[in-house]
Motif scaffolding. Structure first.
Motif, PDB file in Angstrom:
ATOM      1  N   LEU A 297       0.819  -1.208   0.000  1.00  0.00           N
ATOM      2  CA  LEU A 297       0.000   0.000   0.000  1.00  0.00           C
ATOM      3  C   LEU A 297       0.856   1.263   0.000  1.00  0.00           C
ATOM      4  CD1 LEU A 297      -2.889  -0.917   2.481  1.00  0.00           C
ATOM      5  CD2 LEU A 297      -3.150  -0.279   0.075  1.00  0.00           C
TER       6      LEU A 297
ATOM      7  N   ASP B 289      -8.819   6.233  -0.094  1.00  0.00           N
ATOM      8  CA  ASP B 289      -9.192   4.837   0.194  1.00  0.00           C
ATOM      9  C   ASP B 289      -7.976   4.028   0.644  1.00  0.00           C
ATOM     10  OD1 ASP B 289     -11.794   5.403  -0.479  1.00  0.00           O
ATOM     11  OD2 ASP B 289     -11.659   4.570  -2.514  1.00  0.00           O
ATOM     12  N   ARG B 290      -6.861   4.211  -0.055  1.00  0.00           N
ATOM     13  CA  ARG B 290      -5.653   3.462   0.298  1.00  0.00           C
ATOM     14  C   ARG B 290      -5.109   3.928   1.655  1.00  0.00           C
ATOM     15  NH1 ARG B 290      -7.708   1.379  -3.270  1.00  0.00           N
ATOM     16  NH2 ARG B 290      -6.795   0.401  -5.141  1.00  0.00           N
TER      17      ARG B 290
ATOM     18  N   GLU C 222      -6.902   5.076   4.177  1.00  0.00           N
ATOM     19  CA  GLU C 222      -7.775   4.498   5.198  1.00  0.00           C
ATOM     20  C   GLU C 222      -7.452   3.019   5.403  1.00  0.00           C
ATOM     21  OE1 GLU C 222     -11.751   5.251   3.949  1.00  0.00           O
ATOM     22  OE2 GLU C 222     -11.674   7.409   4.389  1.00  0.00           O
ATOM     23  N   GLU C 223      -7.212   2.326   4.293  1.00  0.00           N
ATOM     24  CA  GLU C 223      -6.867   0.907   4.399  1.00  0.00           C
ATOM     25  C   GLU C 223      -5.529   0.724   5.093  1.00  0.00           C
ATOM     26  OE1 GLU C 223      -6.505  -3.041   1.501  1.00  0.00           O
ATOM     27  OE2 GLU C 223      -7.088  -1.096   0.651  1.00  0.00           O
TER      28      GLU C 223
ATOM     29  N   ARG D 174      -6.048   1.262   8.794  1.00  0.00           N
ATOM     30  CA  ARG D 174      -6.693   0.082   9.398  1.00  0.00           C
ATOM     31  C   ARG D 174      -5.681  -1.047   9.575  1.00  0.00           C
ATOM     32  NH1 ARG D 174      -8.362  -4.530   7.587  1.00  0.00           N
ATOM     33  NH2 ARG D 174      -7.988  -3.951   5.417  1.00  0.00           N
TER      34      ARG D 174
END
Length: 249
Positions: A65, A108-109, A111-112, A115
């Motif tokens: 990521l 999005d990346r 947030e991923e 997480r």
């Protein structure tokens, strides 16, 4: 062999069985303690292995990521340059849409990644806790195992001696009485009981007077109507002395 002759070996057999039950309980306790600790060590080792594999997978995903985010940042920078070089409204809008789509993917990346970072931190904490517990249990097992093993060996020797003594006592009992004793022992750990003052000492219930009279004549062993143990009349020492003294007749 009279009933009077059978009572001593029957009581001796019962005493040996009580001792054997005590020995077996201690053996089970020591074995259970060792098995429990060994089982916990195995569970912790399996858990650590799974957690470490999971952490490796998460770290790999995080690295991928991060690489992807750097590539997106470069793409966004190129799209901005394209926007700055746009010659008309059509090119400008196309570049703007490209930047917005890239930014959405970037969020999005991110947030991923956040997480995954939290999950990886949690996995590291879990691994640290499990590793500490494994160290404690392993040390406890190392300290307990020698003593427990020695106790098990001692108890096994004692058990074998009791079993040999039991086998000798069994030869002094009629086969039918022994079978009756064993049958009751499957339901009652202690299969025999004295009757004193009309009371079964096994269940502390009263015995019918007719049965007591029969038992006093030592004609046969009876079974308690309440607990089903083999019962026999016990003549107290005072009662024996009284019956033996003519002046008390």
């Amino acid at each position: 062999m009279t009933i009077s002759d059978q009572i001593p070996p029957l009581e001796e057999l019962s005493a040996i069985d009580i001792e054997l039950r005590r020995i077996e309980e201690q053996l089970n306790k020591h074995r259970g303690q060792l098995d429990g600790m060994r089982s916990e060590v195995k569970t912790l080792e399996d858990r650590l292995k799974a957690d470490r594999e999971t952490l490796t997978t998460m770290d790999r995903a995080r690295s991928e990521l991060q690489v992807e985010l750097r590539q997106m940042a470069n793409q966004i920078e190129r799209s901005r340059e394209k926007l700055n070089r746009s010659r008309n409204e059509r090119e400008s809008m196309a570049a703007q849409r490209e930047i917005e789509e890239l930014r959405k993917l970037q969020r999005d990346r991110e947030e991923e990644l956040e997480r995954l970072t939290g999950a990886a931190d949690g996995a590291r904490t879990s691994i640290s806790d499990a590793d500490g517990r494994l160290t404690d249990v392993s040390r406890a097992l190392e300290g307990t195992a020698p003593g427990a093993t020695e106790s098990l060996a001692t108890l096994d020797v004692e058990k074998q001696a009791r079993l040999e003594a039991r086998a000798q006592v069994v030869t002094r009992l009629p086969t039918q009485l022994y079978r009756r004793y064993e049958s009751i022992r499957t339901r009652r750990p202690v299969a025999i009981a004295r009757v004193v003052n009309g009371i079964c000492l096994g269940c502390h219930m009263s015995i019918p007077p007719m049965m007591i009279q029969k038992m006093r004549r030592l004609e046969a062993f009876e079974q308690c109507p309440s607990c089903v143990r083999i019962i026999y009349y016990y003549q107290a020492p005072a009662e024996t002395a009284s019956s033996a003294d003519p002046s008390r007749a």
